[in-house]
Design a protein around this motif. Structure first.
Motif, PDB file in Angstrom:
ATOM      1  N   ILE A 137       0.843  -1.194   0.000  1.00 28.63           N
ATOM      2  CA  ILE A 137       0.000   0.000   0.000  1.00 28.63           C
ATOM      3  C   ILE A 137       0.880   1.246   0.000  1.00 28.63           C
ATOM      4  N   HIS A 138       1.003   1.866  -1.151  1.00 32.59           N
ATOM      5  CA  HIS A 138       1.804   3.076  -1.313  1.00 32.59           C
ATOM      6  C   HIS A 138       0.931   4.307  -1.077  1.00 32.59           C
ATOM      7  N   LYS A 139       1.454   5.296  -0.379  1.00 34.16           N
ATOM      8  CA  LYS A 139       0.651   6.479  -0.042  1.00 34.16           C
ATOM      9  C   LYS A 139       0.207   7.248  -1.286  1.00 34.16           C
ATOM     10  N   GLY A 140       1.019   7.265  -2.325  1.00 31.22           N
ATOM     11  CA  GLY A 140       0.618   7.941  -3.558  1.00 31.22           C
ATOM     12  C   GLY A 140      -0.598   7.291  -4.183  1.00 31.22           C
ATOM     13  N   TYR A 141      -0.641   5.977  -4.142  1.00 28.55           N
ATOM     14  CA  TYR A 141      -1.806   5.274  -4.670  1.00 28.55           C
ATOM     15  C   TYR A 141      -3.033   5.508  -3.785  1.00 28.55           C
ATOM     16  N   VAL A 142      -2.845   5.520  -2.488  1.00 29.99           N
ATOM     17  CA  VAL A 142      -3.969   5.766  -1.567  1.00 29.99           C
ATOM     18  C   VAL A 142      -4.593   7.133  -1.847  1.00 29.99           C
ATOM     19  N   LYS A 143      -3.758   8.117  -2.113  1.00 27.75           N
ATOM     20  CA  LYS A 143      -4.263   9.457  -2.411  1.00 27.75           C
ATOM     21  C   LYS A 143      -5.093   9.453  -3.691  1.00 27.75           C
ATOM     22  N   TYR A 144      -4.711   8.621  -4.650  1.00 25.25           N
ATOM     23  CA  TYR A 144      -5.483   8.508  -5.898  1.00 25.25           C
ATOM     24  C   TYR A 144      -6.784   7.747  -5.661  1.00 25.25           C
ATOM     25  N   ALA A 145      -6.723   6.657  -4.907  1.00 24.90           N
ATOM     26  CA  ALA A 145      -7.895   5.814  -4.698  1.00 24.90           C
ATOM     27  C   ALA A 145      -8.910   6.446  -3.755  1.00 24.90           C
ATOM     28  N   PHE A 146      -8.426   7.221  -2.775  1.00 20.66           N
ATOM     29  CA  PHE A 146      -9.306   7.853  -1.786  1.00 20.66           C
ATOM     30  C   PHE A 146      -9.023   9.361  -1.719  1.00 20.66           C
ATOM     31  N   PRO A 147      -9.266  10.099  -2.784  1.00 21.58           N
ATOM     32  CA  PRO A 147      -8.884  11.521  -2.809  1.00 21.58           C
ATOM     33  C   PRO A 147      -9.582  12.358  -1.734  1.00 21.58           C
ATOM     34  N   ASP A 148     -10.815  12.059  -1.427  1.00 27.22           N
ATOM     35  CA  ASP A 148     -11.558  12.851  -0.448  1.00 27.22           C
ATOM     36  C   ASP A 148     -11.245  12.457   0.986  1.00 27.22           C
ATOM     37  N   GLU A 149     -10.801  11.237   1.191  1.00 34.85           N
ATOM     38  CA  GLU A 149     -10.554  10.738   2.541  1.00 34.85           C
ATOM     39  C   GLU A 149      -9.079  10.686   2.909  1.00 34.85           C
ATOM     40  N   PHE A 150      -8.205  11.023   1.964  1.00 40.20           N
ATOM     41  CA  PHE A 150      -6.769  10.774   2.157  1.00 40.20           C
ATOM     42  C   PHE A 150      -6.231  11.343   3.463  1.00 40.20           C
ATOM     43  N   ASP A 151      -6.609  12.564   3.817  1.00 39.45           N
ATOM     44  CA  ASP A 151      -6.072  13.194   5.024  1.00 39.45           C
ATOM     45  C   ASP A 151      -6.503  12.474   6.300  1.00 39.45           C
ATOM     46  N   SER A 152      -7.537  11.645   6.203  1.00 37.56           N
ATOM     47  CA  SER A 152      -8.017  10.917   7.371  1.00 37.56           C
ATOM     48  C   SER A 152      -7.468   9.497   7.443  1.00 37.56           C
ATOM     49  N   ILE A 153      -6.761   9.089   6.412  1.00 36.63           N
ATOM     50  CA  ILE A 153      -6.251   7.713   6.369  1.00 36.63           C
ATOM     51  C   ILE A 153      -4.883   7.650   7.031  1.00 36.63           C
ATOM     52  N   THR A 154      -4.755   6.711   7.945  1.00 34.25           N
ATOM     53  CA  THR A 154      -3.526   6.546   8.712  1.00 34.25           C
ATOM     54  C   THR A 154      -3.073   5.094   8.671  1.00 34.25           C
ATOM     55  N   GLU A 155      -1.923   4.846   9.247  1.00 33.64           N
ATOM     56  CA  GLU A 155      -1.415   3.482   9.368  1.00 33.64           C
ATOM     57  C   GLU A 155      -2.408   2.591  10.108  1.00 33.64           C
ATOM     58  N   GLU A 156      -3.134   3.179  11.048  1.00 30.36           N
ATOM     59  CA  GLU A 156      -4.049   2.402  11.882  1.00 30.36           C
ATOM     60  C   GLU A 156      -5.366   2.060  11.190  1.00 30.36           C
ATOM     61  N   ASN A 157      -5.774   2.805  10.170  1.00 37.33           N
ATOM     62  CA  ASN A 157      -7.079   2.525   9.564  1.00 37.33           C
ATOM     63  C   ASN A 157      -7.036   2.225   8.071  1.00 37.33           C
ATOM     64  N   VAL A 158      -5.858   2.241   7.454  1.00 35.34           N
ATOM     65  CA  VAL A 158      -5.775   2.071   6.003  1.00 35.34           C
ATOM     66  C   VAL A 158      -6.278   0.694   5.566  1.00 35.34           C
ATOM     67  N   VAL A 159      -6.040  -0.332   6.364  1.00 34.39           N
ATOM     68  CA  VAL A 159      -6.528  -1.677   6.026  1.00 34.39           C
ATOM     69  C   VAL A 159      -8.048  -1.691   5.981  1.00 34.39           C
ATOM     70  N   ASP A 160      -8.678  -1.059   6.954  1.00 36.20           N
ATOM     71  CA  ASP A 160     -10.143  -1.002   6.980  1.00 36.20           C
ATOM     72  C   ASP A 160     -10.697  -0.272   5.759  1.00 36.20           C
ATOM     73  N   TYR A 161     -10.034   0.792   5.353  1.00 33.94           N
ATOM     74  CA  TYR A 161     -10.497   1.537   4.173  1.00 33.94           C
ATOM     75  C   TYR A 161     -10.526   0.638   2.942  1.00 33.94           C
ATOM     76  N   PHE A 162      -9.459  -0.127   2.739  1.00 32.31           N
ATOM     77  CA  PHE A 162      -9.413  -0.970   1.548  1.00 32.31           C
ATOM     78  C   PHE A 162     -10.399  -2.125   1.627  1.00 32.31           C
ATOM     79  N   ASN A 163     -10.529  -2.737   2.783  1.00 26.90           N
ATOM     80  CA  ASN A 163     -11.475  -3.849   2.895  1.00 26.90           C
ATOM     81  C   ASN A 163     -12.917  -3.366   2.752  1.00 26.90           C
ATOM     82  N   ASN A 164     -13.219  -2.208   3.318  1.00 28.75           N
ATOM     83  CA  ASN A 164     -14.560  -1.645   3.144  1.00 28.75           C
ATOM     84  C   ASN A 164     -14.840  -1.332   1.675  1.00 28.75           C
TER      85      ASN A 164
END
Length: 256
Positions: A137-164
């Protein structure tokens, strides 16, 4: 003797059977979890030159893994790889060594068992946070996949974001899964998706991920022991690995 195993890791299966002995061993002798890193089908044909039915055998192999998951839901985690997502959602995500003859049959297996799979998993052991996914899980890709939520995504919740995103079939995330990086061909992005990022990209100094990534995806020489760095471990070498209760990542040697 490695008695204190916490997690058994099975990298890309691709129709092979190297997973059988370690999974049986761990299920019978420990209470450890087992994580499959995805890509269950689409064999490497050169590995099955003596079997005319290698594609059929691969499907049988896959069904055995699914049945094991059903029998051990709390202990076995099945992650999805790029090949799996091609069958599950769209060939635009992955169309490589695809079994076109059995395509609809395989797609139905994924759909009928969709709740048994996920995109990512994690484990906290001692002071270490491991995140398991097919390609990292690269942060650049996370920013593309979740543009509106990116600032709220952390190491602690990134797994939940993808599984959801997988369980809700979030189109903006599903449609981004086909993103691959420059090491996978022309028309590439600066970073690959959670099912496509190449280990060569992870070796770059500016390739930044969440926690410690344990991945498969980039094929390595069989039995080489993987590529293990300070931020990622590529274990796609047709062998199993373990993490013990000290947080040490090791090759499985069958001595439980």
């Amino acid at each position: 003797m490695e008695k204190n195993i916490k997690v058994l890791i099975i990298p890309d299966v691709h129709g092979r059977e190297f997973w059988r002995e370690p999974v049986k061993d761990v299920l019978e002798k420990t209470d450890a979890r087992i994580v499959f890193l995805g890509d269950y089908l689409d064999c490497y044909p050169n590995e099955f030159v003596h079997s005319e039915n290698y594609q059929e055998n691969a499907i049988g192999n896959f069904n055995e893994i699914i049945n094991l998951k059903k029998e051990n839901k709390d202990r076995i985690t099945l992650l999805l790889g790029n090949h799996d997502m091609g069958y599950r959602f769209d060939l635009d995500i992955c169309d490589c060594r695809t079994d076109y003859y059995n395509f609809e049959r395989i797609r139905n297996i994924f759909i009928e068992n969709k709740d048994l799979f996920q995109l990512a998993d994690e484990e906290y052991i001692e002071d270490k946070h491991y995140i398991f996914s097919h390609a990292g899980i690269h942060k650049g890709y996370v920013k593309y996949a979740f543009p509106d939520e990116f600032d709220s995504i952390t190491e602690e919740n990134v797994v939940d974001y993808f599984n959801n995103a997988y369980f809700t079939e979030d189109p903006k995330v599903i449609n981004s899964l086909g993103m691959y990086d420059a090491y996978r061909g022309y028309g590439a992005y600066d970073y690959g998706s959670i099912v496509w990022a190449d280990i060569h990209s992870w070796m770059k100094d500016d390739y930044d991920g969440y926690a410690y990534n344990i991945v498969g995806h980039t094929q390595l020489q069989h039995g080489c022991g993987g590529i293990i760095t300070d931020k990622v471990a590529d274990l796609d070498s047709a062998e199993a690995f373990i993490i013990n209760d000290l947080g040490e990542l090791k090759k499985y040697f069958g001595n439980l």
